[in-house]
Write an enzyme that holds these catalytic residues in place. Structure first.
Site, PDB file in Angstrom:
ATOM      1  N   GLN A  64       0.825  -1.209   0.000  1.00 23.53           N
ATOM      2  CA  GLN A  64       0.000   0.000   0.000  1.00 23.53           C
ATOM      3  C   GLN A  64       0.859   1.258   0.000  1.00 23.53           C
ATOM      4  O   GLN A  64       1.926   1.309   0.607  1.00 23.53           O
ATOM      5  CB  GLN A  64      -0.916  -0.010   1.235  1.00 23.53           C
ATOM      6  CG  GLN A  64      -1.931   1.118   1.294  1.00 23.53           C
ATOM      7  CD  GLN A  64      -2.854   0.968   2.494  1.00 23.53           C
ATOM      8  OE1 GLN A  64      -2.950  -0.109   3.084  1.00 23.53           O
ATOM      9  NE2 GLN A  64      -3.526   2.048   2.860  1.00 23.53           N
TER      10      GLN A  64
ATOM     11  N   CYS B 222      -6.755   0.570   1.999  1.00 24.07           N
ATOM     12  CA  CYS B 222      -6.473  -0.827   2.339  1.00 24.07           C
ATOM     13  C   CYS B 222      -7.643  -1.725   1.965  1.00 24.07           C
ATOM     14  O   CYS B 222      -7.463  -2.891   1.627  1.00 24.07           O
ATOM     15  CB  CYS B 222      -6.148  -0.959   3.824  1.00 24.07           C
ATOM     16  SG  CYS B 222      -7.463  -0.375   4.938  1.00 24.07           S
TER      17      CYS B 222
ATOM     18  N   HIS C  16      -8.786  -1.569  10.139  1.00 23.83           N
ATOM     19  CA  HIS C  16      -8.001  -1.945   8.962  1.00 23.83           C
ATOM     20  C   HIS C  16      -8.672  -3.115   8.240  1.00 23.83           C
ATOM     21  O   HIS C  16      -9.324  -3.960   8.860  1.00 23.83           O
ATOM     22  CB  HIS C  16      -6.597  -2.349   9.415  1.00 23.83           C
ATOM     23  CG  HIS C  16      -5.594  -2.466   8.309  1.00 23.83           C
ATOM     24  ND1 HIS C  16      -5.423  -1.512   7.346  1.00 23.83           N
ATOM     25  CD2 HIS C  16      -4.694  -3.456   8.033  1.00 23.83           C
ATOM     26  CE1 HIS C  16      -4.451  -1.887   6.522  1.00 23.83           C
ATOM     27  NE2 HIS C  16      -3.999  -3.065   6.920  1.00 23.83           N
TER      28      HIS C  16
ATOM     29  N   ASN D 120      -2.419  -8.911   5.441  1.00 25.90           N
ATOM     30  CA  ASN D 120      -2.429  -7.460   5.627  1.00 25.90           C
ATOM     31  C   ASN D 120      -1.959  -6.795   4.329  1.00 25.90           C
ATOM     32  O   ASN D 120      -0.839  -7.030   3.886  1.00 25.90           O
ATOM     33  CB  ASN D 120      -1.491  -7.100   6.786  1.00 25.90           C
ATOM     34  CG  ASN D 120      -1.440  -5.610   7.057  1.00 25.90           C
ATOM     35  OD1 ASN D 120      -1.958  -4.794   6.300  1.00 25.90           O
ATOM     36  ND2 ASN D 120      -0.792  -5.239   8.165  1.00 25.90           N
TER      37      ASN D 120
ATOM     38  N   TRP E 247      -0.776  -4.073   3.697  1.00 21.28           N
ATOM     39  CA  TRP E 247       0.455  -3.293   3.824  1.00 21.28           C
ATOM     40  C   TRP E 247       1.664  -4.094   3.337  1.00 21.28           C
ATOM     41  O   TRP E 247       2.718  -3.525   3.064  1.00 21.28           O
ATOM     42  CB  TRP E 247       0.680  -2.888   5.279  1.00 21.28           C
ATOM     43  CG  TRP E 247      -0.216  -1.770   5.746  1.00 21.28           C
ATOM     44  CD1 TRP E 247      -1.121  -1.077   5.006  1.00 21.28           C
ATOM     45  CD2 TRP E 247      -0.269  -1.233   7.067  1.00 21.28           C
ATOM     46  NE1 TRP E 247      -1.741  -0.132   5.779  1.00 21.28           N
ATOM     47  CE2 TRP E 247      -1.237  -0.203   7.056  1.00 21.28           C
ATOM     48  CE3 TRP E 247       0.391  -1.511   8.266  1.00 21.28           C
ATOM     49  CZ2 TRP E 247      -1.554   0.549   8.192  1.00 21.28           C
ATOM     50  CZ3 TRP E 247       0.081  -0.764   9.402  1.00 21.28           C
ATOM     51  CH2 TRP E 247      -0.871   0.261   9.364  1.00 21.28           C
TER      52      TRP E 247
END
Length: 710
Positions: free
Chosen positions: A99, A105, A261, A285, A287
């Site tokens: 990201q 997200c 998130h 995740n 990220w």
């Protein structure tokens, strides 16, 4: 000149009926043709620059970058960033990207889910694209947007600072499918800034055009793990989210999870740990880093309690954002689970039960079809109504009759291009039983058209959405017995204008139609129409009086033009009954055109008498339906007035009339109402005369002849 909106609406409906907007034949987003633009650029040897999503600060959007950083942004093509750009390098994976500075997200988590299903991925990301053959700086992607698939074109100029991508970036520096996909979605959202904040469900639906099912994990069904197993097997996409923390920031908790998130569900596995079955969920995740630190995390000693085969297959000790946790911890630390699929057959253990989908577009319009929730009894009935007949379950599903057999979803469609400017209304729906196989026949079974307020005063909902939510979509499962039902979608407050999509999925055979039009019952509005055959002497005398008055205004040929008609109507027929200045000259021109059978631009005495009768009749209807005695009709009174005039109109038509003839205050004056009804009656007669009852074919000259005069 742009095409009028009402024409665009007809064209869109026709295109939909012809299959336009389907996955195999998507609509061109913003009317941009990929093939045409590609050929143009290749023929001229130029690189494409998108004039509908320009490489400048407007496409980045507001409040995303500081003024200092915004000034440093340079839009660069991939070939200027790296020497050998590739669209895809060695296949597509969730580990390809991380990201950037946009808070999207939810979107990237959905891409993570998308990478597991190549057949769906290839629907969204056409794989034939490259930076080699036929490259001209032009790429395209496909998304499902509120009822139709659209093909979205972008140029490949990407925002950078110091030569580095500032939004989504690939782990492999020369791979660009994630950045280009993100740019295409930013375009449909309005800007990169408009992608900030959301839920995985939004993008999951836009990637599939499928059915979204949401489970609140604090009240998860006991068989949720089995449902997730079947969903994964049926190639559904799954995402989830953690609850918001004390602030809106994405704070990392001590357990490694990020507050507020979005995550992707990437695996479901049951394995034996010291002889006991353990249900595990794998999460990712977006990220690309940051993981759960509790039981069954990458370095947890619990991995030593499973077989070497399971450990080899599942454990991965690296900070790539992916980890396992128990089903119990999943329901404890996450707030919701979104599952998106083309059809929710996974909900049933038996593979022989199939859900049948149907979809309907609708609209709430303030004053006419936006009645609000059931707290507003006097106006609730004006909401759009959908009548559904549900037959018995198929034989193979009879053994599961105790389970839910219908899913209803209500999605509101945005009225603005920029996603973050869209004001979501609180929406919900109620379901009423009209008749069932176990109940006595109802007086409403044979009713045609919209059910009146009396029905809702005497019938309570048999099912409804739990809450009115200001969400893009609300959905609920129900168990309904065979019979006829009425589904009423509504906003919480009345007089809120918005468009929506109603989706109905059922295990049983269902037949649905919009329950629009007028009522088949007495509204208490009694209008005495002119009697042509009774009391002939009085009738003749009355007509002669009208003609005598007419001659006072007519010319030597006993005709009146629009100016004389204006004087006659305002000074004689409607004197003292007008709320305002009376009929405008333009309105009188329209009346002349509607009643003028000889196309002279004037009315003779016979035509005038017919007009007088109609004006008098519609005037009486106007004042008898003006319940609050204001001298105007508010838009909620318009429906009764139209029906009292003996005309049958759909909700869509009623909405158009309110928009076209209503004042900005939302009220319709007498002159506007009479003009409206005269035109409605005349255009109906024209259609009957020139059509086969269903369709009408006109040459261009005929169409222009009718439309320019009437």
């Amino acid at each position: 000149m742009n095409t009028p909106g009402v024409c665009m609406s007809i064209m869109e409906e026709r295109n939909k009926q012809e299959g336009r907007g389907s996955l195999s034949n998507p609509e061109m987003f913003l009317q941009q043709d990929y093939q045409q633009l590609t050929q143009y650029c290749l023929a001229r040897g130029v690189r494409y620059i998108d004039d509908m999503f320009t490489p400048d600060r407007n496409s980045i959007g507001q409040d995303l970058l500081s003024p200092t950083d915004m000034a440093r942004v340079v839009w660069m093509r991939p070939r200027s960033i790296v020497p050998n750009p590739e669209f895809i390098v060695e296949g597509v994976s969730r580990f390809d990207f991380g990201q950037g500075i946009v808070g999207n997200c939810w979107f990237l988590a959905s891409i993570g889910a998308l990478t597991f299903q190549n057949h769906i991925l290839e629907q969204v990301v056409p794989m034939e694209q490259s930076f080699d053959e036929d490259y001209c700086g032009l790429f395209h992607f496909r998304f499902w947007r509120f009822g139709k698939w659209v093909d979205v074109i972008i140029d490949d100029k990407l925002p950078t600072i110091d030569g580095r991508l500032i939004f989504v970036h690939s782990v492999t520096p020369n791979e660009f499918w994630p950045a280009l996909l993100e740019k295409a979605y930013a375009k449909v959202c309005g800007s990169y800034a408009d992608m900030t904040a959301g839920t995985p469900a939004e993008a999951l639906v836009d990637f599939t055009g499928g059915v979204h099912i949401c489970f609140q994990l604090n009240e998860a069904p006991p068989n949720l793990f089995q449902l997730m197993q079947r969903a994964a097997k049926s190639k559904a996409l799954m995402g989830c989210g953690t609850p918001q923390g004390d602030t809106s920031d994405n704070t990392v908790s001590t357990n490694g999870l990020v507050d507020g998130h979005a995550y992707t569900v990437t695996g479901i596995k049951q394995m034996l740990s010291r002889g006991t079955a353990v249900q595990l969920v794998r999460l990712w995740n977006p990220w690309g880093q940051g993981e759960w630190k509790g039981d069954w995390s990458d370095g947890s000693p619990l991995w030593q309690s499973v077989s070497p085969q399971d450990r080899e297959m599942c454990q991965s000790v690296r900070d790539d954002g992916e980890f396992w946790m128990t089903m119990e911890d999943f329901c404890r630390f996450y707030s919701d689970l979104d599952i998106c699929c083309l059809c929710p057959d996974f909900l049933d253990e038996s593979s022989s039960c199939h859900w049948k989908p149907s979809f309907y577009d609708g609209r709430w319009v303030a004053g006419t079809t936006a009645g609000g929730c059931m707290n507003h009894r006097e106006s609730f009935w004006t909401n759009p109504q959908f009548r559904i007949k549900m037959e018995g379950l198929e034989k193979q599903c009879e053994e599961k009759q105790g389970s839910n057999n219908m899913l209803v979803s209500l999605m509101q469609k945005p009225d603005k291009r920029n996603r973050r400017l869209v004001q979501s209304l609180h929406i919900g729906f109620s379901i009423f039983e009209v008749s069932s196989v176990t109940s006595q026949p109802s007086e409403y079974q044979k009713m045609r058209g919209k059910f009146p307020a009396a029905f809702f005063n005497s019938h309570a909902p048999v099912a409804q959405s739990k809450n009115y939510m200001n969400a893009r979509e609300v959905m609920e499962f129900f168990l309904l017995k065979p019979g006829e039902y009425l589904i009423v979608p509504s906003t919480f407050r009345p007089n809120e204008t918005a468009s929506f999509i109603l989706s109905i999925l059922s295990k049983a055979e269902t037949h649905v139609h919009e329950n629009s039009g007028d009522h088949d019952h007495d509204h208490g509005i009694q209008v005495e129409k002119p009697r042509d055959k009774e009391n002939g002497h009085a009738h003749t005398a009355d007509e002669e009086k009208k003609k005598v008055l007419f001659r006072q205004y007519s010319d030597q040929y006993e005709e009146v033009d629009a100016e004389k008609l204006q004087q006659l109507l305002n000074q004689q027929i409607l004197q003292g009954e007008m709320n305002g200045d009376g009929f405008s000259l333009d309105a009188c021109r329209s009346m002349v055109a509607l009643m003028d059978s000889s196309i002279t631009g004037k009315l003779n005495s016979e035509e005038f008498v017919r007009l007088w009768k109609k004006v008098t009749l519609y005037k009486d209807i106007f004042f008898k339906t003006d319940d609050d005695r204001t001298g105007t009709l508010d838009l909620s009174e318009l429906r009764n007035a139209v029906m009292a005039a003996g005309m049958r109109v759909s909700d869509d038509m009623l909405n158009l009339m309110a928009l076209r003839y209503g004042a900005s205050s939302g009220h319709i004056t007498l002159d506007c109402f009479i003009s409206l009804i005269l035109r409605l009656e005349c255009m109906g007669k024209i259609f009957k005369q020139l059509s086969d009852g269903k369709n009408m074919a006109l040459r261009e000259s005929e169409w222009m002849y009718i439309s320019m005069y009437t």
